[in-house]
Design a protein around this motif. Structure first.
Motif, PDB file in Angstrom:
ATOM      1  N   ASN A 189      -3.148   3.236  -2.250  1.00 38.87           N
ATOM      2  CA  ASN A 189      -1.946   3.802  -1.650  1.00 38.87           C
ATOM      3  C   ASN A 189      -1.788   5.289  -1.942  1.00 38.87           C
ATOM      4  O   ASN A 189      -1.058   5.980  -1.239  1.00 38.87           O
ATOM      5  N   THR A 190      -2.454   5.770  -2.966  1.00 42.30           N
ATOM      6  CA  THR A 190      -2.261   7.167  -3.358  1.00 42.30           C
ATOM      7  C   THR A 190      -3.550   7.984  -3.393  1.00 42.30           C
ATOM      8  O   THR A 190      -3.489   9.207  -3.457  1.00 42.30           O
ATOM      9  N   ALA A 191      -4.692   7.324  -3.334  1.00 40.58           N
ATOM     10  CA  ALA A 191      -5.979   8.015  -3.480  1.00 40.58           C
ATOM     11  C   ALA A 191      -6.288   8.887  -2.266  1.00 40.58           C
ATOM     12  O   ALA A 191      -6.022   8.500  -1.124  1.00 40.58           O
ATOM     13  N   SER A 214      -9.357  11.120  -0.109  1.00 39.32           N
ATOM     14  CA  SER A 214     -10.673  10.730   0.380  1.00 39.32           C
ATOM     15  C   SER A 214     -11.723  10.727  -0.727  1.00 39.32           C
ATOM     16  O   SER A 214     -12.520   9.791  -0.838  1.00 39.32           O
ATOM     17  N   ALA A 215     -11.724  11.747  -1.560  1.00 43.12           N
ATOM     18  CA  ALA A 215     -12.715  11.834  -2.637  1.00 43.12           C
ATOM     19  C   ALA A 215     -12.568  10.674  -3.618  1.00 43.12           C
ATOM     20  O   ALA A 215     -13.561  10.091  -4.053  1.00 43.12           O
ATOM     21  N   ALA A 216     -11.347  10.331  -3.968  1.00 44.50           N
ATOM     22  CA  ALA A 216     -11.114   9.221  -4.899  1.00 44.50           C
ATOM     23  C   ALA A 216     -11.519   7.892  -4.270  1.00 44.50           C
ATOM     24  O   ALA A 216     -12.106   7.037  -4.937  1.00 44.50           O
ATOM     25  N   LEU A 217     -11.217   7.709  -2.990  1.00 51.55           N
ATOM     26  CA  LEU A 217     -11.599   6.478  -2.312  1.00 51.55           C
ATOM     27  C   LEU A 217     -13.115   6.326  -2.256  1.00 51.55           C
ATOM     28  O   LEU A 217     -13.644   5.225  -2.367  1.00 51.55           O
ATOM     29  N   GLN A 218     -13.817   7.435  -2.123  1.00 49.93           N
ATOM     30  CA  GLN A 218     -15.275   7.383  -2.056  1.00 49.93           C
ATOM     31  C   GLN A 218     -15.916   7.057  -3.401  1.00 49.93           C
ATOM     32  O   GLN A 218     -17.107   6.761  -3.463  1.00 49.93           O
ATOM     33  N   GLN A 219     -15.140   7.070  -4.470  1.00 48.12           N
ATOM     34  CA  GLN A 219     -15.647   6.651  -5.780  1.00 48.12           C
ATOM     35  C   GLN A 219     -15.763   5.129  -5.853  1.00 48.12           C
ATOM     36  O   GLN A 219     -16.422   4.596  -6.745  1.00 48.12           O
ATOM     37  N   THR A 266      -6.518  -1.226  -6.401  1.00 46.74           N
ATOM     38  CA  THR A 266      -5.167  -1.670  -6.725  1.00 46.74           C
ATOM     39  C   THR A 266      -4.219  -1.032  -5.722  1.00 46.74           C
ATOM     40  O   THR A 266      -4.572  -0.057  -5.053  1.00 46.74           O
ATOM     41  N   VAL A 267      -3.024  -1.565  -5.638  1.00 45.13           N
ATOM     42  CA  VAL A 267      -1.974  -0.935  -4.834  1.00 45.13           C
ATOM     43  C   VAL A 267      -0.894  -0.374  -5.748  1.00 45.13           C
ATOM     44  O   VAL A 267       0.165   0.021  -5.304  1.00 45.13           O
ATOM     45  N   GLY A 268      -1.189  -0.361  -7.027  1.00 42.84           N
ATOM     46  CA  GLY A 268      -0.223   0.138  -8.006  1.00 42.84           C
ATOM     47  C   GLY A 268       0.656  -1.007  -8.483  1.00 42.84           C
ATOM     48  O   GLY A 268       0.538  -2.145  -8.042  1.00 42.84           O
ATOM     49  N   THR A 269       1.523  -0.692  -9.385  1.00 40.89           N
ATOM     50  CA  THR A 269       2.428  -1.705  -9.909  1.00 40.89           C
ATOM     51  C   THR A 269       3.852  -1.280  -9.653  1.00 40.89           C
ATOM     52  O   THR A 269       4.181  -0.096  -9.665  1.00 40.89           O
TER      53      THR A 269
END
Length: 103
Positions: free
Chosen positions: A28-30, A32-37, A84-87
């Motif tokens: 929900n917050t990442a 593009s670079a973080a998602l590619q990890q 995750t979608v966070g808590t």
């Protein structure tokens, strides 16, 4: 001993990379670079996730990721442990110390 220390130092320099893979990525917050990890997410899937988020709002559960074009059931099996979608914030504690009825 020197060889051992060099090996240990090398392993420690790789730790931040390994730690990133162990921490679930908040879809929900990442960016593009973080998602590619995430193992299994490349540039096109990362952009699809971001576009889906823009159009439909945040994901309620990690299972909602399957609604993104290009992500199917096989992908979800691989992705689930990595995302995750966070808590939600914990609900505030009730005041008064109990729920006993007065007699």
């Amino acid at each position: 001993m020197r060889r051992f220390l060099c090996s240990l130092l090398f392993a420690l320099t790789l730790c931040p990379l390994g730690a990133m893979a162990l921490e679930p990525v908040n879809i929900n917050t990442a960016d593009s670079a973080a998602l590619q990890q995430i193992n299994g997410i490349g540039p096109s899937k990362a952009n699809a996730i971001i576009e889906y988020r823009k159009e439909h709002g945040p994901f309620a559960t990690v299972d909602d990721l399957i609604k993104v074009p290009g992500i199917g059931e096989k992908s979800m099996v691989q992705l689930k442990p990595q995302i995750t979608v966070g808590t939600a914030a914990p609900a505030p504690a009730a005041k008064g110390g109990g729920t006993k009825a007065k007699k």
